[in-house]
Design a protein around this motif. Structure first.
Motif, short mmCIF file in Angstrom:
data_model
loop_
_atom_site.label_atom_id
_atom_site.label_comp_id
_atom_site.label_asym_id
_atom_site.label_seq_id
_atom_site.Cartn_x
_atom_site.Cartn_y
_atom_site.Cartn_z
N VAL A 141 0.79 -1.06 0.05
CA VAL A 141 -0.11 -0.03 0.18
C VAL A 141 0.78 1.26 -0.08
CG1 VAL A 141 -1.54 1.41 1.31
CG2 VAL A 141 -2.07 -1.14 1.11
N ALA A 142 1.99 1.17 0.71
CA ALA A 142 3.06 2.42 0.78
C ALA A 142 3.58 2.66 -0.59
CB ALA A 142 4.04 2.26 1.87
N VAL A 143 3.93 1.50 -1.31
CA VAL A 143 4.68 1.60 -2.52
C VAL A 143 3.46 2.37 -3.49
CG1 VAL A 143 5.58 0.72 -4.57
CG2 VAL A 143 6.12 -0.13 -2.14
N GLY A 144 2.05 1.76 -3.41
CA GLY A 144 1.11 2.32 -4.35
C GLY A 144 0.70 3.87 -4.16
N ASN A 145 1.01 4.28 -2.75
CA ASN A 145 0.74 5.77 -2.46
C ASN A 145 2.15 6.54 -2.96
OD1 ASN A 145 -1.71 6.32 -0.74
ND2 ASN A 145 -1.11 4.47 -0.07
N VAL A 146 3.32 6.02 -2.86
CA VAL A 146 4.35 6.61 -3.39
C VAL A 146 4.41 7.05 -4.83
CG1 VAL A 146 6.90 6.57 -3.78
CG2 VAL A 146 5.87 6.02 -1.42
N LEU A 147 3.78 5.82 -5.73
CA LEU A 147 3.75 5.99 -7.06
C LEU A 147 2.66 7.01 -7.41
CD1 LEU A 147 3.73 2.23 -8.09
CD2 LEU A 147 5.45 3.93 -8.91
N GLN A 148 1.57 7.32 -6.69
CA GLN A 148 0.84 8.49 -6.98
C GLN A 148 1.13 9.65 -6.56
OE1 GLN A 148 -3.69 6.47 -6.31
NE2 GLN A 148 -2.36 5.44 -4.78
N GLY A 149 2.06 9.58 -5.43
CA GLY A 149 2.27 10.93 -4.92
C GLY A 149 1.87 11.17 -3.48
N VAL A 150 2.50 11.72 -2.47
CA VAL A 150 2.21 11.89 -1.16
C VAL A 150 1.69 13.05 -0.96
CG1 VAL A 150 3.30 11.34 0.96
CG2 VAL A 150 3.83 9.92 -0.70
N PRO A 151 0.77 13.39 -0.10
CA PRO A 151 0.16 14.82 -0.06
C PRO A 151 1.10 15.55 1.12
CG PRO A 151 -0.95 13.17 1.14
CD PRO A 151 -0.28 12.10 0.23
N PHE A 152 2.15 15.91 0.72
CA PHE A 152 3.05 16.65 1.68
C PHE A 152 3.41 17.88 0.92
CE2 PHE A 152 6.57 14.38 -0.72
CZ PHE A 152 7.47 15.34 -0.61
N ARG A 153 4.11 18.97 1.58
CA ARG A 153 4.63 20.06 0.93
C ARG A 153 5.58 20.69 2.05
NH1 ARG A 153 2.96 24.55 3.95
NH2 ARG A 153 1.13 24.16 5.17
N LEU A 154 6.62 21.42 1.48
CA LEU A 154 7.89 21.88 2.08
C LEU A 154 7.52 23.59 2.17
CD1 LEU A 154 10.79 19.94 0.52
CD2 LEU A 154 9.56 19.38 2.53
#
Length: 384
Positions: A141-154
């Motif tokens: 599941v983590a890999v699937g989310n990484v491929l979609q992009g993770v909702p974070f910002r800097l």
């Protein structure tokens, strides 16, 4: 010349990207069959003796296999600090669930056979199932989310802000990747059982491994289809300097359909990775049906190598894209530690990684051989 300048910064970053992939593959290929055996335990073993046979195929090696997990986490922390900060904080609840499941496993190994009551042992057997199934699912599941992009910002000071939720991680594509991970590790665990377990346990594992191999091929293909048609990928708007500063905000990123396939068009040799993913699972299937155990375990390992490499090569140079602020995405070229840090870590790795590999090979050699039901019955005190 300063010693660490013998290897330029860009090359060191690339080396550590490759080493991180090797550590993750090592974890999936070794601790992966431990998890696979655990999640198959209720299905391949029906009696207490049969379950002890299955458990004792991994009993001598499971602790050593977890070294790869520790090394992978340590490498992320030291070589890619922003990646560690964002992923381990953003996925905090998911990591907590994984950790809780992984804690169940050693406790179950140690306590299962302390009492002979059926209910006691059955409870710990299900704990071993949870300790295998849950991490396999959540890692996928983590890999699937990484491929979609993770909702974070800097922000302007490079502080990371995660704006997602735990249940937001459980989206359809991520769950597809989670099921793919479960199928792949079930296949790997089944192959291990056919190699190491005597009697009916190995035969049942062969049947379950056949189903898991087919599922691995089908889910891997479905995941690729989803990436090509429904999941946006990410790409750099302009080339980046490999030796630039570790500041993700100094680049522009675009995203759209099919972006994760651009690397294969530009570098056809990368197609080796998905081909290995499919071919390894297919050869595993053939080896299981033909009862060629050595071929099956090698092919299963190659399938894991191909699947994980496919993810890494598809995303390169990204290591953690941002879905809400693509400019904040982390790449190989802008999210690493300093030049000196990477060099010192490389020297340490060159010294100690061969020692770990040598010890692991020695341990497997010393503890090789099938686990038979007769041995479990005759020498009950010597086994889990």
């Amino acid at each position: 010349m300063i010693l660490h300048e013998l290897i330029d910064y860009g090359t060191l970053r690339l080396i550590w990207w490759g080493l991180l992939g090797i550590l993750l593959i090592g974890f999936a290929a070794t601790d992966g069959f431990d998890m696979g055996v655990g999640l198959l335990l209720p299905f391949v073993a029906k009696t207490d003796v049969e379950r002890r046979v299955a458990i004792n195929t991994i009993g001598p090696v499971w602790e050593g296999n977890q070294v790869w997990f520790i090394l992978g986490g340590g490498a992320i922390f030291a070589a890619w600090p922003p990646l560690y900060a964002v992923s381990f904080s953003g996925f905090y609840l998911a990591m907590f669930v994984v950790l809780a499941a992984l804690i169940l496993r050693p406790v179950a190994f140690k306590y299962r056979s302390k009492r002979i009551e059926a209910r006691w042992r059955s409870s710990w057997d299900w704990a071993l199932f949870v300790g295998g199934f849950v991490p396999a699912l959540i890692f996928g599941v983590a890999v699937g989310n990484v491929l979609q992009g993770v909702p974070f910002r800097l922000d302007d000071t490079l502080r990371a802000f995660y704006e997602g939720s735990f249940f937001g991680l459980l989206n359809p594509f991520a769950l597809l990747c989670g099921l793919m991970s479960v199928a792949m590790l079930a296949m790997h665990g089944a192959v291990w059982l056919t190699l190491k377990a005597g009697g009916v346990v190995g035969e049942r594992a062969r049947n379950f491994g056949t189903v898991a191999a087919v599922a691995t091929i089908a889910l891997f293909a479905l995941g690729g289809l989803a990436l090509a048609n429904w999941v946006d990928g990410y790409a750099l708007a302009a080339p980046m300097a490999a030796d630039g500063p570790s500041n993700p905000l100094l680049k522009d990123v675009v995203h759209g359909d099919g972006a994760w396939f651009v690397n294969y068009a530009n570098n056809p040799w990368m197609l080796i990775a998905p081909v290995l993913g499919f071919a390894g699972a297919a050869v595993t299937l053939i080896g299981l049906r033909a009862r060629i155990r050595g071929l099956s375990i090698i092919a299963s390992g190659l399938s894991i190598f191909g699947v994980i490499s496919t993810v890494g090569l598809s995303m390169f140079p990204f290591i953690l894209p941002s879905s809400i602020d693509p400019r904040s995405s982390l790449t190989v070229w802008d999210a690493s530690s300093s030049h000196l840090t990477l060099f010192i870590m490389l020297v340490v790795t060159v010294i100690f990684l061969p020692l770990i590999l040598a010890y692991t090979a020695w341990a497997y050699r010393i503890m090789w051989g099938k686990v038979e039901e007769e041995a479990i019955r005759d020498e009950a005190g010597h086994y889990y």
